[in-house]
Scaffold this motif. Sequence first.
Motif: not given
Length: 158
Positions: A39, A43, A45, A48, A65, A67-68, A97
Amino acid sequence: MNEHSAKPQPGLYLDDLKTGDRFSSAEHTLDEQQILEFARQFDPQPFHLSDAAAKGTLFGGLAASGWHTAAITMRLLVTSGMPLQDGIIGAGGEISWPQATRAGDILRVESEIMEITPSRSRPDRGMVKLRSETRNQRGEVLQLFVSKLVVFRKPAAA
């Protein structure tokens, strides 16, 4: 239907695959440190980066995330879940997701070949539509990825 497990296998070509073939990856245990490191870098945020900050959000606590989760999925596919001879070459796809990935989740990827379309213009390859579900230790789907992959045929004997 062929069943392929997480055991090391020789690389597969388009000619080796059939619609309905299934593949299972090895596992990856995700911890809070991995979530925070990813994160911070990719990412950043609040949900995260901090369990406390995430408490008042949709997630109700620290969540990895998406994306993680996608990056871990890719690693699992490459190292144990989809043994393609020439690598996993993406040509597009759809990702969702359905629920958050959390610290302590043990991820594995279950994949199934949905379609195989040999190329008419390039006889050395084809497209494979692959449905991959990244699941946790309870079998819950954390990520659904339907991808289109370029897969090569076996080279002609010299």
